[in-house]
Write a protein that holds these residues in place. Structure first.
Motif, PDB file in Angstrom:
ATOM      1  N   PHE A 125       0.854  -1.186   0.000  1.00  0.00           N
ATOM      2  CA  PHE A 125       0.000   0.000   0.000  1.00  0.00           C
ATOM      3  C   PHE A 125       0.893   1.240   0.000  1.00  0.00           C
ATOM      4  CE2 PHE A 125      -2.986  -3.185   1.270  1.00  0.00           C
ATOM      5  CZ  PHE A 125      -4.215  -2.737   0.822  1.00  0.00           C
ATOM      6  N   VAL A 126       0.642   2.131  -0.950  1.00  0.00           N
ATOM      7  CA  VAL A 126       1.374   3.383  -1.035  1.00  0.00           C
ATOM      8  C   VAL A 126       0.998   4.259   0.160  1.00  0.00           C
ATOM      9  CG1 VAL A 126       1.711   5.479  -2.407  1.00  0.00           C
ATOM     10  CG2 VAL A 126       1.400   3.287  -3.539  1.00  0.00           C
ATOM     11  N   LYS A 127      -0.284   4.244   0.486  1.00  0.00           N
ATOM     12  CA  LYS A 127      -0.797   5.046   1.588  1.00  0.00           C
ATOM     13  C   LYS A 127      -1.911   4.250   2.265  1.00  0.00           C
ATOM     14  CE  LYS A 127      -3.772   8.380   0.754  1.00  0.00           C
ATOM     15  NZ  LYS A 127      -4.408   9.604   0.305  1.00  0.00           N
ATOM     16  N   MET A 128      -1.826   4.131   3.590  1.00  0.00           N
ATOM     17  CA  MET A 128      -2.879   3.467   4.366  1.00  0.00           C
ATOM     18  C   MET A 128      -3.871   4.545   4.814  1.00  0.00           C
ATOM     19  SD  MET A 128      -1.964   0.158   4.661  1.00  0.00           S
ATOM     20  CE  MET A 128      -2.709  -0.448   6.147  1.00  0.00           C
ATOM     21  N   THR A 129      -5.150   4.325   4.590  1.00  0.00           N
ATOM     22  CA  THR A 129      -6.161   5.308   4.996  1.00  0.00           C
ATOM     23  C   THR A 129      -6.865   4.896   6.283  1.00  0.00           C
ATOM     24  OG1 THR A 129      -7.776   4.247   3.538  1.00  0.00           O
ATOM     25  CG2 THR A 129      -6.541   6.117   2.638  1.00  0.00           C
ATOM     26  N   LYS A 130      -6.454   3.773   6.826  1.00  0.00           N
ATOM     27  CA  LYS A 130      -7.034   3.252   8.058  1.00  0.00           C
ATOM     28  C   LYS A 130      -5.950   2.397   8.719  1.00  0.00           C
ATOM     29  CE  LYS A 130     -10.765   0.050   9.250  1.00  0.00           C
ATOM     30  NZ  LYS A 130     -11.844  -0.762   8.716  1.00  0.00           N
ATOM     31  N   ASP A 131      -5.900   2.401  10.040  1.00  0.00           N
ATOM     32  CA  ASP A 131      -4.922   1.548  10.726  1.00  0.00           C
ATOM     33  C   ASP A 131      -5.179   0.081  10.391  1.00  0.00           C
ATOM     34  OD1 ASP A 131      -3.655   3.688  11.939  1.00  0.00           O
ATOM     35  OD2 ASP A 131      -4.811   3.523  13.807  1.00  0.00           O
ATOM     36  N   ALA A 132      -4.093  -0.669  10.256  1.00  0.00           N
ATOM     37  CA  ALA A 132      -4.217  -2.103   9.975  1.00  0.00           C
ATOM     38  C   ALA A 132      -4.916  -2.785  11.145  1.00  0.00           C
ATOM     39  CB  ALA A 132      -2.832  -2.709   9.773  1.00  0.00           C
ATOM     40  N   GLU A 133      -5.830  -3.673  10.813  1.00  0.00           N
ATOM     41  CA  GLU A 133      -6.503  -4.479  11.834  1.00  0.00           C
ATOM     42  C   GLU A 133      -5.961  -5.898  11.745  1.00  0.00           C
ATOM     43  OE1 GLU A 133     -10.820  -4.297  11.852  1.00  0.00           O
ATOM     44  OE2 GLU A 133     -10.759  -2.221  11.138  1.00  0.00           O
ATOM     45  N   VAL A 134      -5.476  -6.408  12.867  1.00  0.00           N
ATOM     46  CA  VAL A 134      -4.957  -7.772  12.926  1.00  0.00           C
ATOM     47  C   VAL A 134      -5.517  -8.421  14.180  1.00  0.00           C
ATOM     48  CG1 VAL A 134      -2.901  -9.222  13.015  1.00  0.00           C
ATOM     49  CG2 VAL A 134      -2.812  -7.031  11.797  1.00  0.00           C
TER      50      VAL A 134
END
Length: 185
Positions: A98-107
């Motif tokens: 991803f060049v830019k994340m628009t939301k925090d990663a959910e794991v």
């Protein structure tokens, strides 16, 4: 012209209804197609409407296309493969796509069929690279859902579903149901 007696008409209808019910049952069987992997030791149920296609690259065991949501010009892509590397290293690699994340990663981690499964959701602008040597094309507004299935005997399996966010959102429940359908044979 001869008329059909009411008794004959009732008999025709009585035999037609069970025949239609059998057709519906046949359709239900087609919807429950199983995806086998891990040398046949693991399987999941393929969601209705998802089309199996020939994998684009040889390291992918299973690939599917998911119809685009209304307004999306691109279908969703699902891949399943066995691979090495740590859970964290693979999630970091996916984040790097991803060049830019628009939301925090959910794991999060769950246990399904007595196997640890790490569920991942990434949202942002995605570098879509259709092959190892193909140029990457940035796609805005993409989502990736992934499940990392860890097994003691068979290694790790990586299930990824990515595409335009509307397409992924429309199929998120189907993806989750597929993951939860995991069976060990």
């Amino acid at each position: 012209m001869k008329c059909i007696s009411p008794i004959c008409l009732v008999l025709i209808l009585l035999t037609a209804v069970p025949a239609m019910a059998e057709d519906k049952t046949e359709g239900d069987k087609k919807q429950a197609e199983q995806i086998s992997f891990g040398d046949g030791h693991l399987e999941m149920t393929k969601p209705e409407g998802w089309k199996s296609v020939k994998p684009r690259v040889g390291i992918i065991d299973v690939e599917m296309e998911v119809p685009a949501a209304k307004g999306d010009g691109t279908e969703g892509r699902v891949t399943l493969m066995g691979a090495g590397g740590s859970i964290e290293a693979n999630i970091d690699r996916w984040k790097g796509q991803f060049v830019k994340m628009t939301k925090d990663a959910e794991v999060k981690e769950e246990t399904i069929a007595e196997q640890k499964v790490h569920l991942v959701e990434l949202v942002g602008d995605f570098k879509d690279q259709r092959g190892p040597f193909a140029p990457a094309e940035v796609k805005e507004g993409y989502t990736m859902l992934a499940a990392i299935i860890t097994t003691e005997k068979l290694g790790n399996y990586f299930l990824k579903f990515y595409g335009p966010t509307a397409t992924i959102d429309q199929n998120k429940e189907k993806f989750n149901a597929m993951v939860k359908s995991l069976k060990v044979k």
